[in-house]
Design a protein around this motif. Sequence first.
Motif, PDB file in Angstrom:
ATOM      1  N   TRP A  77       0.854  -1.189   0.000  1.00 42.60           N
ATOM      2  CA  TRP A  77       0.000   0.000   0.000  1.00 42.60           C
ATOM      3  C   TRP A  77       0.884   1.232   0.000  1.00 42.60           C
ATOM      4  N   PHE A  78       0.233   2.351  -0.300  1.00 42.97           N
ATOM      5  CA  PHE A  78       0.944   3.627  -0.388  1.00 42.97           C
ATOM      6  C   PHE A  78       0.482   4.513   0.762  1.00 42.97           C
ATOM      7  N   GLY A  79       1.419   5.192   1.414  1.00 44.90           N
ATOM      8  CA  GLY A  79       1.062   6.069   2.540  1.00 44.90           C
ATOM      9  C   GLY A  79       0.377   5.250   3.619  1.00 44.90           C
ATOM     10  N   LEU A 167       6.827   4.002  -6.760  1.00 41.33           N
ATOM     11  CA  LEU A 167       8.278   4.223  -6.755  1.00 41.33           C
ATOM     12  C   LEU A 167       8.429   5.671  -6.284  1.00 41.33           C
ATOM     13  N   HIS A 168       8.886   5.803  -5.033  1.00 43.29           N
ATOM     14  CA  HIS A 168       8.841   7.089  -4.299  1.00 43.29           C
ATOM     15  C   HIS A 168      10.160   7.844  -4.528  1.00 43.29           C
ATOM     16  N   THR A 169      10.355   8.306  -5.759  1.00 42.00           N
ATOM     17  CA  THR A 169      11.668   8.811  -6.176  1.00 42.00           C
ATOM     18  C   THR A 169      11.995  10.186  -5.588  1.00 42.00           C
ATOM     19  N   ALA A 209       4.600  20.589   0.057  1.00 43.48           N
ATOM     20  CA  ALA A 209       3.526  20.139  -0.836  1.00 43.48           C
ATOM     21  C   ALA A 209       3.407  18.631  -0.672  1.00 43.48           C
ATOM     22  N   ASP A 210       2.185  18.124  -0.778  1.00 47.00           N
ATOM     23  CA  ASP A 210       1.956  16.671  -0.727  1.00 47.00           C
ATOM     24  C   ASP A 210       0.748  16.397  -1.618  1.00 47.00           C
ATOM     25  N   ARG A 211       1.002  16.348  -2.914  1.00 45.31           N
ATOM     26  CA  ARG A 211      -0.081  16.324  -3.895  1.00 45.31           C
ATOM     27  C   ARG A 211      -0.166  14.980  -4.604  1.00 45.31           C
ATOM     28  N   ALA A 240       0.637  10.593 -10.105  1.00 40.00           N
ATOM     29  CA  ALA A 240       1.958  11.139  -9.783  1.00 40.00           C
ATOM     30  C   ALA A 240       1.833  11.824  -8.427  1.00 40.00           C
ATOM     31  N   VAL A 241       2.781  11.538  -7.548  1.00 35.58           N
ATOM     32  CA  VAL A 241       2.808  12.219  -6.256  1.00 35.58           C
ATOM     33  C   VAL A 241       3.952  13.216  -6.303  1.00 35.58           C
ATOM     34  N   VAL A 242       3.672  14.439  -5.890  1.00 33.91           N
ATOM     35  CA  VAL A 242       4.727  15.453  -5.788  1.00 33.91           C
ATOM     36  C   VAL A 242       4.775  15.855  -4.324  1.00 33.91           C
ATOM     37  N   TRP A 243       5.924  15.616  -3.718  1.00 29.90           N
ATOM     38  CA  TRP A 243       6.034  15.834  -2.261  1.00 29.90           C
ATOM     39  C   TRP A 243       7.338  16.521  -1.907  1.00 29.90           C
ATOM     40  N   ASN A 244       7.218  17.453  -0.982  1.00 29.49           N
ATOM     41  CA  ASN A 244       8.382  17.999  -0.275  1.00 29.49           C
ATOM     42  C   ASN A 244       7.870  18.442   1.096  1.00 29.49           C
TER      43      ASN A 244
HETATM   44  O1  TA6 Z   1       4.634  10.302  -0.858  1.00 29.94           O
HETATM   45  C1  TA6 Z   1       4.364  11.356  -0.015  1.00 29.94           C
HETATM   46  C2  TA6 Z   1       4.341  10.871   1.405  1.00 29.94           C
HETATM   47  O2  TA6 Z   1       3.355   9.893   1.581  1.00 29.94           O
HETATM   48  C3  TA6 Z   1       4.133  12.073   2.306  1.00 29.94           C
HETATM   49  O3  TA6 Z   1       2.855  12.152   2.868  1.00 29.94           O
HETATM   50  C4  TA6 Z   1       5.284  12.016   3.250  1.00 29.94           C
HETATM   51  O4  TA6 Z   1       5.067  12.020   4.537  1.00 29.94           O
HETATM   52  C5  TA6 Z   1       6.271  11.099   2.585  1.00 29.94           C
HETATM   53  O5  TA6 Z   1       5.573  10.260   1.749  1.00 29.94           O
HETATM   54  C6  TA6 Z   1       7.363  10.422   3.355  1.00 29.94           C
HETATM   55  O6  TA6 Z   1       6.920   9.317   4.055  1.00 29.94           O
HETATM   56  P1  TA6 Z   1       7.881   8.557   5.042  1.00 29.94           P
HETATM   57  O7  TA6 Z   1       7.064   7.444   5.613  1.00 29.94           O
HETATM   58  O8  TA6 Z   1       9.040   8.050   4.219  1.00 29.94           O
HETATM   59  O9  TA6 Z   1       8.318   9.562   6.070  1.00 29.94           O
END
Ligand code: TA6
Length: 298
Positions: A77-79, A167-169, A209-211, A240-244
């Motif tokens: 699963w994701f997140g 793939l959480h690049t 951002a966490d989109r 696509a997830v864009v995160w910082n």
């Molecule tokens: O992909 C985005 C995300 O799910 C964010 O919500 C963020 O917290 C990030 O991943 C990092 O997750 P992690 O469990 O590696 O701290």
Amino acid sequence: MISPRDLPLCAAIVTDPRGEQRLVIDSKLARTEIGLLGATVLSYVPVGGKETIFVSRDAVRDGVTSVRGGIPLCFPWFGWGYRDEPMKPRHGYARSATWKVESVRDNRGTVTAVLSLSAQNVVGTPGWDVLPTPFAATLTVVSGKTLQVTLEVRNEGGVPFECERALHTYLAVHDLTATTVRGLEGVGYTENGVSFDGQEGPVRLSGAADRLYSSGANLRVEDPGNGRVIELTNQNSSHAVVWNPGPAAAAQMSDLANDEWARFICVETARVREDRVTVAPGENVVIGLTLATHSTRQ
Ligand code: TA6
């Protein structure tokens, strides 16, 4: 696990004094490192180019704790997952399990490494004690002029299972605030539970951002400070997830140095939420990414 004598000359499995085990590939076309914890690509430097993958200098490299950076694999699963209750551990158990190196082959500098994980290897990893539904996962990494990462999962049991994959690049960039992501113009997204109709123009972030964008399109990341463009070609992704984390959240993270939020952007290849798949017994599902860099300097 592969025997060291079956590795080509350009590859080695090294154990860091801190505990981390990595497959290091150093060919005439690229240098790539893959942590056996989570089969996480930790580095990709094409010959004549710069590092494309961000890893924090404060990341915990003990071979047990998921590394802050790289290309963590999110499965099954994701997140916090797709149910009403949070599914733990966050991003699934594959990134916290130790994968096996099955094979490494060098074809004139283009090196193909295959790593594997089965349900049995997951038991006892952080946050996971029971035998999951039987599966066999393989990660194929092709390191050469481009970096190809393909995650394949097969249902080895007798009943279907649902899964999300990503793939959480973490892409290394010179300055997040000067970085542009193209390919998501007009695409709807959700952020912190709020839906937005369509991305206005290219994506530019000034901080947190966490989109989650509803598109599996190929993307182009412009990183002008490094004089390059990074092209991301996605296979079978739906989102696509864009995160910082931005500066405030980064300051709360023990495995990310305070100034480092500006040094990366996560652009993730995901098959999640309403587009997760149900894998029938004996069926294989695949998600993949090809990353290519081009210099923009004359
Ligand atoms: O992909 C985005 C995300 O799910 C964010 O919500 C963020 O917290 C990030 O991943 C990092 O997750 P992690 O469990 O590696 O701290």
